[in-house]
Design a protein around this motif. Structure first.
Motif, PDB file in Angstrom:
ATOM      1  N   TYR A  50       7.223 -13.555  -3.406  1.00 37.51           N
ATOM      2  CA  TYR A  50       7.166 -12.122  -3.694  1.00 37.51           C
ATOM      3  C   TYR A  50       6.390 -11.905  -4.994  1.00 37.51           C
ATOM      4  O   TYR A  50       6.581 -12.640  -5.974  1.00 37.51           O
ATOM      5  CB  TYR A  50       8.566 -11.526  -3.835  1.00 37.51           C
ATOM      6  N   ILE A  76       5.076  -3.960  -3.811  1.00 36.13           N
ATOM      7  CA  ILE A  76       5.641  -5.309  -3.758  1.00 36.13           C
ATOM      8  C   ILE A  76       5.102  -6.009  -2.520  1.00 36.13           C
ATOM      9  O   ILE A  76       5.137  -5.456  -1.414  1.00 36.13           O
ATOM     10  CB  ILE A  76       7.183  -5.255  -3.704  1.00 36.13           C
ATOM     11  N   LEU A  92      17.502  -3.188   1.893  1.00 34.80           N
ATOM     12  CA  LEU A  92      16.863  -3.573   0.631  1.00 34.80           C
ATOM     13  C   LEU A  92      17.225  -2.545  -0.435  1.00 34.80           C
ATOM     14  O   LEU A  92      17.120  -1.330  -0.193  1.00 34.80           O
ATOM     15  CB  LEU A  92      15.349  -3.656   0.760  1.00 34.80           C
ATOM     16  N   GLU A  93      17.636  -3.026  -1.584  1.00 25.09           N
ATOM     17  CA  GLU A  93      17.947  -2.163  -2.713  1.00 25.09           C
ATOM     18  C   GLU A  93      17.082  -2.586  -3.896  1.00 25.09           C
ATOM     19  O   GLU A  93      16.987  -3.769  -4.208  1.00 25.09           O
ATOM     20  CB  GLU A  93      19.425  -2.281  -3.100  1.00 25.09           C
ATOM     21  N   LEU A  94      16.452  -1.611  -4.549  1.00 25.88           N
ATOM     22  CA  LEU A  94      15.555  -1.884  -5.665  1.00 25.88           C
ATOM     23  C   LEU A  94      16.120  -1.259  -6.936  1.00 25.88           C
ATOM     24  O   LEU A  94      16.495  -0.084  -6.945  1.00 25.88           O
ATOM     25  CB  LEU A  94      14.166  -1.343  -5.368  1.00 25.88           C
ATOM     26  N   THR A 107      16.484   2.676  -2.277  1.00 25.32           N
ATOM     27  CA  THR A 107      16.549   1.789  -1.116  1.00 25.32           C
ATOM     28  C   THR A 107      15.189   1.792  -0.418  1.00 25.32           C
ATOM     29  O   THR A 107      14.450   2.781  -0.468  1.00 25.32           O
ATOM     30  CB  THR A 107      17.637   2.226  -0.122  1.00 25.32           C
ATOM     31  N   ASP A 123       7.081   1.741  -3.076  1.00 17.94           N
ATOM     32  CA  ASP A 123       8.287   2.528  -3.321  1.00 17.94           C
ATOM     33  C   ASP A 123       8.154   3.289  -4.632  1.00 17.94           C
ATOM     34  O   ASP A 123       7.593   2.784  -5.607  1.00 17.94           O
ATOM     35  CB  ASP A 123       9.512   1.614  -3.367  1.00 17.94           C
ATOM     36  N   VAL A 153      12.372  -5.618 -12.591  1.00 15.79           N
ATOM     37  CA  VAL A 153      12.585  -5.089 -11.235  1.00 15.79           C
ATOM     38  C   VAL A 153      13.391  -6.115 -10.448  1.00 15.79           C
ATOM     39  O   VAL A 153      13.033  -7.292 -10.395  1.00 15.79           O
ATOM     40  CB  VAL A 153      11.239  -4.808 -10.531  1.00 15.79           C
ATOM     41  N   TYR A 154      14.477  -5.646  -9.878  1.00 18.47           N
ATOM     42  CA  TYR A 154      15.348  -6.502  -9.065  1.00 18.47           C
ATOM     43  C   TYR A 154      15.421  -5.917  -7.659  1.00 18.47           C
ATOM     44  O   TYR A 154      15.586  -4.707  -7.485  1.00 18.47           O
ATOM     45  CB  TYR A 154      16.760  -6.569  -9.652  1.00 18.47           C
ATOM     46  N   VAL A 155      15.324  -6.800  -6.672  1.00 14.90           N
ATOM     47  CA  VAL A 155      15.509  -6.388  -5.272  1.00 14.90           C
ATOM     48  C   VAL A 155      16.615  -7.241  -4.681  1.00 14.90           C
ATOM     49  O   VAL A 155      16.591  -8.464  -4.795  1.00 14.90           O
ATOM     50  CB  VAL A 155      14.218  -6.559  -4.439  1.00 14.90           C
ATOM     51  N   CYS A 194       7.518 -13.190  -8.849  1.00 16.57           N
ATOM     52  CA  CYS A 194       8.966 -13.006  -8.837  1.00 16.57           C
ATOM     53  C   CYS A 194       9.684 -14.317  -8.510  1.00 16.57           C
ATOM     54  O   CYS A 194       9.141 -15.189  -7.820  1.00 16.57           O
ATOM     55  CB  CYS A 194       9.357 -11.951  -7.800  1.00 16.57           C
TER      56      CYS A 194
END
Length: 198
Positions: A50, A76, A92-94, A107, A123, A153-155, A194
């Motif tokens: 990623y 992304i 998926l949650e960002l 999301t 997004d 940034v976290y997914v 990432c």
């Protein structure tokens, strides 16, 4: 008169039974491990990659009383290098964070990623009047003077792997992209690679 056979003792019978049960269990464990090894060598799973290709921010405003409003936009890229594994992203949650403080959350629509595929996800994540600490506000103002801010940034994705007709159970993929440099001007952002854990 021939000697009479001595009957087996109950303890000896029990030990013999335990021996055979343990032998069967160990054989099943060995066969199961062999099946997993053969499957792994056949499928040859590769790590998913990623990167954040682009990051920008609009309507950026940090008030005097330390409240932040901004619209973050990210592109992304997800790369599935596997020849035999496809992935179902079921949720998926960002999260956008600054110094471990969550600024915004959104999301992303679920999707299926085929084998040997590159998929881009775009997004927009809105932070609306988010209260931040005095020290975070001080750091943000210092970065703002430089014309950019660094965020994390976290997914978090709920995924299932698919090989032929087989689908795995649900697993949680955690994708961490840090730091992501977001330009406050129209300058092109740097690519951010990432880290992923499954």
């Amino acid at each position: 008169m021939p000697p009479m056979a001595t009957p087996a003792l109950p303890g000896a019978r029990r030990r013999g039974l335990i021996f055979w049960i343990m032998a069967i269990i160990l054989t099943l464990i060995f066969l199961g491990g062999l099946v997993v090894l053969v499957a792994w060598l056949t499928i040859k799973p590769k790590r998913l990659d990623y990167v954040i290709l682009d990051a920008s921010v609009q309507k950026y405003n940090l008030t005097n009383d330390n409240h932040l409003s901004a619209t973050f936009q990210f592109t992304i890229q997800s790369h599935n290098p596997n020849h035999k594994i496809s992935i179902y992203y079921e949720s998926l949650e960002l999260f956008v964070k600054f110094n471990d403080h969550t600024l915004s959350f959104d999301t992303i629509e679920p999707f299926h990623q085929p084998r040997k595929n590159v998929t881009k996800m775009e997004d927009s994540v809105v932070a609306k009047n988010v209260a931040i600490s005095r020290s975070d506000a001080r750091d943000l103002r210092a970065q703002t003077k430089l014309g950019r801010i660094d965020v994390d940034v976290y997914v978090r994705a709920r995924v299932r792997f698919n090989v032929g007709i087989w689908k795995s159970s649900h697993r949680t993929a955690k994708i961490e992209c840090s730091p992501v440099t977001v330009s406050l001007s129209n300058a092109k952002s740097r690519i951010t690679y990432c880290n992923t854990s499954l």
